[in-house]
Design an enzyme around this catalytic site. Structure first.
Site, PDB file in Angstrom:
ATOM      1  N   ASP A  94      -2.204   2.161  -4.573  1.00 21.58           N
ATOM      2  CA  ASP A  94      -3.434   2.607  -3.919  1.00 21.58           C
ATOM      3  C   ASP A  94      -4.535   1.573  -4.115  1.00 21.58           C
ATOM      4  OD1 ASP A  94      -2.261   4.989  -3.071  1.00 21.58           O
ATOM      5  OD2 ASP A  94      -2.779   6.015  -4.951  1.00 21.58           O
TER       6      ASP A  94
ATOM      7  N   HIS B  54       0.816  -1.210   0.000  1.00 14.28           N
ATOM      8  CA  HIS B  54       0.000   0.000   0.000  1.00 14.28           C
ATOM      9  C   HIS B  54       0.860   1.276   0.000  1.00 14.28           C
ATOM     10  CE1 HIS B  54      -3.696   1.981  -0.074  1.00 14.28           C
ATOM     11  NE2 HIS B  54      -4.312   1.465   0.979  1.00 14.28           N
TER      12      HIS B  54
END
Length: 527
Positions: free
Chosen positions: A502, A498
């Site tokens: 995204d 992450h």
């Protein structure tokens, strides 16, 4: 003739070392492969053996100096006294008289001297083969031959275990295995000697006859009278001082019985686990005592280097990356229909079976073009985008999980992908993969469905930013066009970093894979 002693290769990311200890001084006689000095890097201690027999001349890099790879450490002058051992040099007059007697009546001595002085000699050293660009050491797991056994050229002698692969060591020549210098369980570096093969078959006897004179330190170390001239590793001395333990409490596993840092750690651990009779209460233990009737039903096995590496890398991935997993499901009806229709013709033309992995590989390559951050990696404060796909295909083996890499999978056909997967999978199961074949992957596919897994969250394979988990195909009722129909469904899981990917990019990637598999024609139309 003068031979140069230079700094050996230290490792892929190590460019310099410090000269810790010189075990010889100018004027000392040295034999081939006799240890001259020890270098310390930020990770390992490296021993520098003598490249030839002779007399140590000038020491160019003194103790404490920092030297680079291939830097000149010293010179060796090759001469008539080169084959003399240090003990013989100290008693030269007496040795000269004994040498005349030995030459006349001792065939074992003549064999030994001939093997030292003659070019190539009567024996051949068995050395550690090339382990890989970033592998600096290995563990001797199994010897398939014993001292005295006859061997043929290229016959397998032993097996080494590295962090990722097992390496077979073939015999460099035919003869008799005269000596095993690295027994099972020994950790050796990339330039270490494993054993000696005698082409005449006389070496085993000569070795047993001469072992007392060749290795006095190793033979006398247990008695405490032969280690006075053996210099322990500087890192081991420091560790003993910090732990407050004397050298006579540590069993040295280094050359000539030298104590290494690992030996000190083992001695400290053994002392800590031993019962302390002076304490009134029982010493704390990491686990509850096992009843005698249950102890016989347990088995304690040391973790292999591969398993230790897997454990370390997976934990590092969890500690470093911000791992998140998103899920979806795919209707495998169209893929299964296409495969059933063309699998026989495909195998007849290409000589390989048409499986599901090629569809998933092509679908992932297609999706990675649209969402390139899933195919990228973080390097410090930079993001490195890859304009190619080196696809890692996770494979379970008896030794553990390995990930062979199919390079430039994005430019390969279905047949080429299937052939590469089959070839890499077979080599993985046989333990024949090289380090190069498991490095450089940009994305990974893991198929837990072959073992019956219905759903899981795969862990990233650093430094990659994405891994796709495939699972079991299971028939489930689905609503299709307002009607309930039975369809072969598979859950897909994408674990991603992450920090760079995204949620939108991750979901988009998984949706594109789903769309390509539910309508394989999209792959042909690049949609």
């Amino acid at each position: 003739m003068t031979t140069e002693v230079r700094v050996p290769t230290l490792g892929e990311s190590v460019t310099e070392a410090t000269v810790a200890t010189w075990f010889k001084k100018p004027g000392d006689a040295v034999a081939v492969d006799e240890m001259l000095c020890e270098l310390e890097t930020d990770k390992v201690t490296v021993e520098v053996p003598s490249p030839s027999a002779g007399t140590l001349g000038e020491i160019v890099a003194a103790e404490g100096e920092t030297v680079g790879v291939d830097a000149l450490l010293a010179t060796i002058a090759e001469g008539g006294e080169a084959s003399e051992t240090p003990s013989a040099s100290a008693k030269k007059t007496e040795q000269d008289a004994e040498y005349v007697e030995e030459v006349k009546g001792s065939p074992d001595t003549r064999s030994k001297e001939a093997s030292k002085d003659a070019p190539g000699g009567d024996s051949v050293d068995v050395m550690v083969p090339t382990l890989g660009e970033s592998v600096s050491e290995a563990t001797v797991s199994t010897w398939f031959k014993a001292v005295g056994d006859s061997v043929e050229q290229d016959e397998m002698l032993c097996e080494l275990e590295t962090d990722k692969v097992s390496v077979e060591v073939p015999a460099p020549s035919a003869g008799v295995l005269a000596e095993i210098t690295a027994p099972e369980g020994t950790t050796v570096d990339a330039s270490a000697k494993l054993g000696v093969i005698s082409s005449s078959g006389a070496a085993p006897a000569a070795k047993s006859d001469d072992s007392g004179s060749d290795a006095p330190a190793a033979a006398e170390a247990p008695k405490g009278s032969g280690r006075s001239d053996v210099e322990d590793a500087p890192s081991a001395k420091k560790a003993m001082a910090e732990a407050g333990i004397s050298a006579d409490k540590v069993t040295g596993t280094g050359r000539d019985g030298r104590i290494m840092k690992d030996d000190v750690a083992k001695a400290v651990a053994a002392a800590a686990s031993a019962p302390d009779a002076s304490k009134s209460g029982p010493a704390p233990t990491p686990r509850a005592p096992v009843p005698a009737e249950d102890a016989s039903r347990e088995e304690r096995v040391k973790m292999t280097r591969l398993r230790q590496t897997i454990a370390r890398r997976l934990k590092d991935a969890q500690n470093t990356a911000a791992i998140l997993t998103t899920y979806n499901e795919v209707d495998m009806t169209e893929v299964m229909a296409l495969r059933n229709e063309y699998k026989d013709l495909f195998e007849k033309k290409h000589g390989v079976r048409l499986g599901f992995m090629s569809f998933f590989t092509k679908a992932c390559c297609h999706a990675l073009k649209e969402v390139p951050e899933v195919n990228a990696e973080i390097d410090g404060t930079d993001i490195v985008y890859k304009n190619f796909v080196h696809m890692g295909i996770a494979a379970g083996t008896p030794q553990g999980l390995v990930v062979p890499v199919i390079r430039d999978a994005d430019s390969m056909s279905f047949a080429e992908i299937e052939k590469a997967i089959n070839e890499k999978g077979k080599r993985a199961r046989d333990g024949k993969l090289s380090m190069a074949e498991m490095q450089g992957g940009t994305f990974t596919i893991s198929n837990g469905g072959v073992y019956g897994s219905l759903m899981s969250s795969p862990i990233l394979n650093p430094p990659q930013s994405g891994i796709l988990g495939m699972h079991k195909i299971q028939e489930r009722p689905m609503v299709i066009g307002g009607e309930i129909k039975i369809r072969p469904m598979m859950y897909l899981a994408l674990s991603y970093d992450h920090r760079i990917v995204d949620g939108k990019g991750a979901v988009t990637f998984l949706v594109r894979v789903k769309e390509a598999l539910e309508d394989p024609r999209r792959l042909l139309m690049d949609l």
